[in-house]
Enzyme design. Structure first.
Site, short mmCIF file in Angstrom:
data_model
loop_
_atom_site.label_atom_id
_atom_site.label_comp_id
_atom_site.label_asym_id
_atom_site.label_seq_id
_atom_site.Cartn_x
_atom_site.Cartn_y
_atom_site.Cartn_z
N ILE A 58 -4.28 13.54 -1.50
CA ILE A 58 -4.57 13.50 -3.17
C ILE A 58 -5.83 12.89 -3.29
CG2 ILE A 58 -2.15 13.21 -3.83
CD1 ILE A 58 -2.85 9.85 -3.65
N THR A 130 6.95 0.42 -7.71
CA THR A 130 8.00 -0.31 -6.72
C THR A 130 7.96 -1.73 -7.59
OG1 THR A 130 8.17 -1.80 -4.94
CG2 THR A 130 5.86 -1.07 -5.46
N ASP A 131 9.31 -2.15 -7.57
CA ASP A 131 9.64 -3.69 -8.10
C ASP A 131 8.76 -4.64 -7.30
OD1 ASP A 131 11.02 -3.77 -5.63
OD2 ASP A 131 12.71 -4.43 -6.57
N GLU A 132 8.19 -4.27 -6.29
CA GLU A 132 7.28 -5.41 -5.30
C GLU A 132 6.10 -5.78 -6.50
OE1 GLU A 132 6.70 -4.82 -1.23
OE2 GLU A 132 8.55 -3.68 -1.21
N TYR A 155 0.35 -3.76 0.11
CA TYR A 155 0.96 -2.66 -0.55
C TYR A 155 1.11 -2.83 -2.04
CZ TYR A 155 5.08 0.02 -1.67
OH TYR A 155 6.04 0.66 -2.64
N ALA A 157 -0.05 -5.03 -4.06
CA ALA A 157 -1.26 -4.96 -4.72
C ALA A 157 -1.79 -3.67 -5.25
CB ALA A 157 -2.59 -5.78 -4.06
N SER A 158 -1.67 -2.89 -4.13
CA SER A 158 -2.29 -1.43 -4.26
C SER A 158 -1.55 -0.62 -5.40
CB SER A 158 -2.45 -0.63 -3.00
OG SER A 158 -1.27 -0.37 -2.43
N LYS A 159 -0.21 -0.79 -5.14
CA LYS A 159 0.72 -0.05 -6.05
C LYS A 159 0.53 -0.53 -7.47
CE LYS A 159 3.32 2.68 -5.56
NZ LYS A 159 3.42 3.97 -5.36
N LYS A 194 11.82 1.48 8.97
CA LYS A 194 12.10 0.68 7.85
C LYS A 194 13.42 -0.12 8.41
CE LYS A 194 8.76 2.02 5.08
NZ LYS A 194 8.84 2.74 3.77
N TYR A 212 13.55 -10.77 10.09
CA TYR A 212 12.59 -11.84 9.89
C TYR A 212 12.97 -13.19 9.51
CZ TYR A 212 9.48 -7.33 10.23
OH TYR A 212 8.78 -6.30 10.47
N1 NAD Z 1 10.95 3.29 0.12
C1 NAD Z 1 11.27 2.30 -1.06
O1 NAD Z 1 12.23 1.55 -1.00
C2 NAD Z 1 10.54 2.32 -2.41
C3 NAD Z 1 10.86 1.80 -3.47
C4 NAD Z 1 10.26 1.75 -4.85
C5 NAD Z 1 9.27 2.72 -4.79
N2 NAD Z 1 8.67 3.48 -3.76
C6 NAD Z 1 7.66 4.41 -3.64
O2 NAD Z 1 8.13 5.56 -3.98
C7 NAD Z 1 6.99 6.39 -3.33
C8 NAD Z 1 7.74 7.14 -2.29
O3 NAD Z 1 8.20 6.20 -1.19
P1 NAD Z 1 8.55 6.67 0.22
O4 NAD Z 1 9.43 5.51 0.79
O5 NAD Z 1 9.44 7.86 0.07
O6 NAD Z 1 7.23 6.62 1.11
P2 NAD Z 1 6.94 7.59 2.45
O7 NAD Z 1 6.05 6.52 3.26
O8 NAD Z 1 8.43 7.90 3.05
O9 NAD Z 1 6.38 8.93 2.05
C9 NAD Z 1 5.08 8.99 1.58
C10 NAD Z 1 4.67 10.17 1.57
O10 NAD Z 1 3.37 10.53 1.00
C11 NAD Z 1 2.57 11.27 1.90
N3 NAD Z 1 1.18 10.82 1.69
C12 NAD Z 1 0.50 9.58 2.04
N4 NAD Z 1 -0.84 9.59 1.73
C13 NAD Z 1 -0.82 10.89 1.37
C14 NAD Z 1 -2.31 11.32 0.54
N5 NAD Z 1 -3.32 10.50 0.83
N6 NAD Z 1 -2.18 12.53 0.12
C15 NAD Z 1 -0.99 13.18 -0.07
N7 NAD Z 1 0.17 12.84 0.54
C16 NAD Z 1 0.04 11.65 1.20
C17 NAD Z 1 3.06 10.94 3.34
O11 NAD Z 1 2.72 12.23 4.13
C18 NAD Z 1 4.54 11.12 3.05
O12 NAD Z 1 5.11 12.21 3.29
C19 NAD Z 1 5.90 5.46 -3.01
O13 NAD Z 1 5.04 5.68 -3.99
C20 NAD Z 1 6.62 3.93 -2.81
O14 NAD Z 1 5.71 3.13 -3.34
C21 NAD Z 1 9.32 3.31 -2.48
#
Ligand code: NAD
Length: 347
Positions: A58, A130-132, A155, A157-159, A194, A212
């Site tokens: 991206i 995320t809720d974070e 993390y 902060a970036s979101k 995780k 933790y």
């Molecule tokens: N896991 C959770 O509990 C949770 C909760 C709320 C929100 N989220 C959000 O949901 C989204 C997905 O989370 P997840 O747990 O499935 O993450 P994940 O780490 O399992 O998957 C992330 C995916 O993004 C791809 N990716 C990373 N950098 C990239 C880039 N520069 N260009 C293209 N693709 C790229 C990776 O290859 C991977 O397939 C995230 O935005 C996260 O912030 C996650």
């Protein structure tokens, strides 16, 4: 609808891809295939005529422009991100680069495409967050959509930064966006670094179950397939410019959660002697570990009629069954860089 899903080879993105194809949407899965990705997550739909894959980053604007022009999506669902808090403590650079700069590049590519299409009102840019971003709660209270942002980790902060960019592209350029902020997800295809998969897989391997600090940190757990369902609902019925909190209303302390997993495993795969809970080990806390997250899902419930379909007990049992049945999925992932090591202990 034709959806461009970023991060569709990850945990939540792949659940969205599987559900969307199952419901008859066309899906273009755009993923850079980082350490966290696994194309097996979408193997069940990979042969569908509704599915296409683009191996792309991206952060690469020229490639994004080509993909928008080639596939002409009706909507973007943006899930690609660096997502592991512990890794963000050791190496925040990738989080700023993908989550902030990558979201900026995707917004600009989407805006150029939307402009070129004549700015259709029906287009959507759905940003998944995320809720974070809301920080840490005390013993009481819940995050609403009006809770001020207060991110504490690289993390979150970036979101938070990416959420602000998405809102700014709506207010400044009129891009039709929706946002969602979700609590902790769990379920099938959860990457084995995780908490929940670590506990299940360490338990089965006879290894310590690391908790933790004192295990009192509270998270609000949502089954990933319920999250994917909520996301498709917000995409199709959510109001433009609005954000929706998504939560499971299933608060558990980490210690309670791990004890529940141990009890499920004791039942499904009993040890010759004793309980998996005997393997629980308390380890040094994560620096800046947020005490409690809890979502108030009143908006998505009252405006869109959504509620989770799976209780945490049911969801955890299904998840344990899935890991017991899918060793061929998780075993190779355990060899990936950093998996199985303690990360993010730097203070
Ligand atoms: N896991 C959770 O509990 C949770 C909760 C709320 C929100 N989220 C959000 O949901 C989204 C997905 O989370 P997840 O747990 O499935 O993450 P994940 O780490 O399992 O998957 C992330 C995916 O993004 C791809 N990716 C990373 N950098 C990239 C880039 N520069 N260009 C293209 N693709 C790229 C990776 O290859 C991977 O397939 C995230 O935005 C996260 O912030 C996650």
């Amino acid at each position: 609808m034709k959806l461009l899903v970023t991060g569709g080879a990850g945990f939540i993105g792949s659940a969205v891809v599987r559900l969307a194809v199952g419901r008859g949407h066309s899906v273009v899965n755009l993923d850079a295939l980082t350490y966290a990705a696994c194309l097996d997550n979408v193997a069940s739909v990979a042969d569908s005529p509704l599915y296409a894959f683009e191996h792309a980053d991206i952060r690469d604007r020229a490639v994004l422009d080509r993909i928008f022009a080639a596939h002409q999506p009706d909507a973007v669902m943006h899930l690609a991100a660096e997502s592991h808090v512990d890794r963000s403590i050791d190496g925040p650079g990738d989080f700023i680069s993908t989550n902030v700069t990558g979201t900026y590049e995707l917004l600009e590519a989407a805006r150029a495409y939307w402009d070129a299409q004549g700015r259709p009102d029906s287009f959507r840019f759905h940003h998944i967050s995320t809720d974070e971003v809301f920080g840490s709660l005390g013993a009481t209270g819940q995050f609403t959509e009006e809770t001020p942002y207060d991110p504490r980790s690289p993390y979150s902060a970036s979101k938070a930064a990416s959420d602000h960019l998405v809102q700014a592209w709506h207010h400044t350029y009129g891009l039709p966006v929706v946002l969602t902020n979700c609590s902790n997800n769990y379920g099938p295809f959860h990457f084995p670094e995780k908490l929940i998969p670590v506990i299940i897989l360490n338990a089965l391997a006879g290894k310590p179950l690391p908790i933790y600090g004192d295990g009192s940190n509270v998270r609000d757990w949502l089954y990933v397939e319920d999250h994917a369902d909520a996301l498709l609902l917000v995409l199709t019925r959510g109001a433009v410019g609005r954000s929706y909190n998504i939560g499971g209303e299933n608060e558990r302390s980490n210690l309670e959660l791990v004890r529940t997993l141990c009890a499920i495993l004791d039942d499904k795969r009993p040890k010759p002697q004793g309980s998996y809970a005997d393997q629980i080990t308390f380890v040094t806390d994560r620096p800046g570990h947020d005490a409690r997250y809890a979502i108030d899902p009143a908006r998505i419930r009252s405006e869109l009629g959504w509620r989770p379909s799976v209780t945490v007990e049911e969801g955890l049992a299904r998840t344990v069954d899935w890991y017991l049945a899918n060793e061929n999925w998780w075993r190779p992932l355990q060899a990936r860089h950093g998996v199985g090591q303690r990360l993010g202990v730097r203070a």
